[in-house]
Design a protein around this motif. Structure first.
Motif, mmCIF file in Angstrom:
data_model
loop_
_atom_site.group_PDB
_atom_site.id
_atom_site.type_symbol
_atom_site.label_atom_id
_atom_site.label_comp_id
_atom_site.label_asym_id
_atom_site.label_seq_id
_atom_site.Cartn_x
_atom_site.Cartn_y
_atom_site.Cartn_z
ATOM 1 N N TYR A 48 0.896 -1.240 -0.129
ATOM 2 C CA TYR A 48 0.156 0.107 -0.022
ATOM 3 C C TYR A 48 0.789 1.283 -0.019
ATOM 4 N N ASP B 276 -3.827 4.162 -1.156
ATOM 5 C CA ASP B 276 -4.214 3.156 -2.255
ATOM 6 C C ASP B 276 -3.484 2.197 -2.339
ATOM 7 N N LYS B 277 -3.817 1.257 -3.107
ATOM 8 C CA LYS B 277 -3.311 -0.212 -3.175
ATOM 9 C C LYS B 277 -2.165 -0.369 -3.820
ATOM 10 N N PRO C 194 -1.786 -6.054 -2.241
ATOM 11 C CA PRO C 194 -2.408 -5.540 -0.828
ATOM 12 C C PRO C 194 -3.502 -6.590 -0.198
ATOM 13 N N ASN C 195 -3.650 -7.937 -0.728
ATOM 14 C CA ASN C 195 -4.632 -8.539 -0.019
ATOM 15 C C ASN C 195 -4.322 -8.957 1.076
ATOM 16 N N ASN D 94 -4.396 -3.888 5.682
ATOM 17 C CA ASN D 94 -5.174 -2.792 5.665
ATOM 18 C C ASN D 94 -4.239 -1.690 6.131
#
Lengths: 115, 114
Positions: B47, B56-57, B61-62, B65
Motif C-alpha cells: 500500500y 491506495d493499493k 494488497p490482499n 489494511n
C-alpha cells in the motif's frame, strides 16, 4: 507494466578487483529514474547511486558507477576496488514520475567479496 | 533526526491472529509506502499514501489494511495472519513526487506466521 530484471542471482569478486552487476528494464515511458540499492545483512536499504533517464552522462559515486544504455534499456553497476564491506544484496529499481513514486525492484544480486 | 521508525523489529504470529506494524517518520514527508520482501526476492509494494487521509493499493494488497490519519504515521494491519504473509516488511517515505528525491527506508520488521 514496468519490469526490472537482474539476471545474476549471485556474483563474487576478489577484494580490490572490479565487478559489474547487470540490470535491464522494460518501460514505455521516456522520463524515468533508475536506482541501485544495497542491502547488507542488517537489512537496511541503502541508496548506492541514481540515474535520471534524460541525462546522457553516466552517474558516478566514488567507487560506484553505472553504464546507462537507454536504447537498450540496460543499467549496469560497476564497483571498482571492491572492499569487504561491499558484500551485500544489490537491487536495481525503477520509477517514473507518473507512478506516485512507486519503486519497482528487481529480484536482486547477492555479491560476495573474497579476501 | 530519527528518519523512518518501524516497530516491532521481530514478531511471531499464529495463523488467524491480527497485528499492526507501526511506521513513523519525522521528516514531514507526504509520501509513505509499505513493501514486503520475500526470501530471494525484491521488494513488492503493498500500500502507499500520498498524504494524510489518502491511501491506495499497491501490487500485493490482499490481507492487509492501512490508514493515514496523520502525516507522520502509516500503520499496516494484518487482519487474519496466514503463512503466506511471512516476510520482511519495510516502510519508506519521501517528500516530493519526483525521482530526484530518494525513498528513506525503515530498518524492516520480520514477521513469521506459524
Amino acid at each position: 507494466a514496468q519490469t526490472v530484471t537482474q539476471s545474476q542471482p549471485e556474483m563474487s569478486v576478489q577484494e580490490a578487483e572490479t565487478v559489474t552487476l547487470s540490470c535491464t528494464y522494460d518501460t514505455s515511458e521516456s522520463d524515468y529514474y533508475l536506482f541501485w540499492y544495497k542491502q547488507p545483512p542488517s537489512r537496511q536499504m541503502i541508496l548506492v547511486i541514481r540515474q535520471e533517464a534524460y541525462k546522457q552522462q553516466n552517474a558516478t559515486e566514488n567507487r560506484f558507477s553505472v553504464n546507462f544504455q537507454k536504447a537498450a534499456k540496460s543499467f549496469s553497476l560497476k564497483i571498482s576496488d571492491s572492499q569487504l564491506g561491499d558484500a551485500a544484496m544489490y537491487f536495481c529499481a525503477y520509477i517514473d514520475p507518473g507512478s506516485n513514486y512507486k519503486l519497482t525492484f528487481g529480484k536482486g544480486t547477492l555479491l560476495t567479496v573474497n579476501p | 533526526n530519527a528518519g523512518v521508525t518501524q516497530t516491532p523489529k521481530f514478531r511471531i504470529l499464529k495463523i488467524g491472529q491480527s497485528m499492526t506494524l507501526q511506521c513513523t517518520q519525522d521528516m514531514n514527508h507526504n509520501y509513505m509506502y509499505w513493501y514486503r520482501q520475500d526470501p530471494g526476492m525484491g521488494l513488492k509494494l503493498i500500500y502507499y499514501s500520498v498524504g494524510a487521509g489518502i491511501t491506495d493499493k499497491g501490487e500485493v494488497p490482499n490481507g492487509y489494511n492501512v490508514s493515514r490519519s496523520t502525516t507522520e504515521d502509516f500503520p499496516l494491519r494484518l487482519e487474519l495472519a496466514a503463512p503466506s504473509q511471512t516476510s520482511v516488511y519495510f516502510c519508506a517515505s519521501t517528500r516530493e513526487r519526483t525521482g530526484a528525491n530518494v525513498l528513506t527506508f525503515g530498518a524492516g520488521s520480520r514477521l513469521t506466521v506459524l
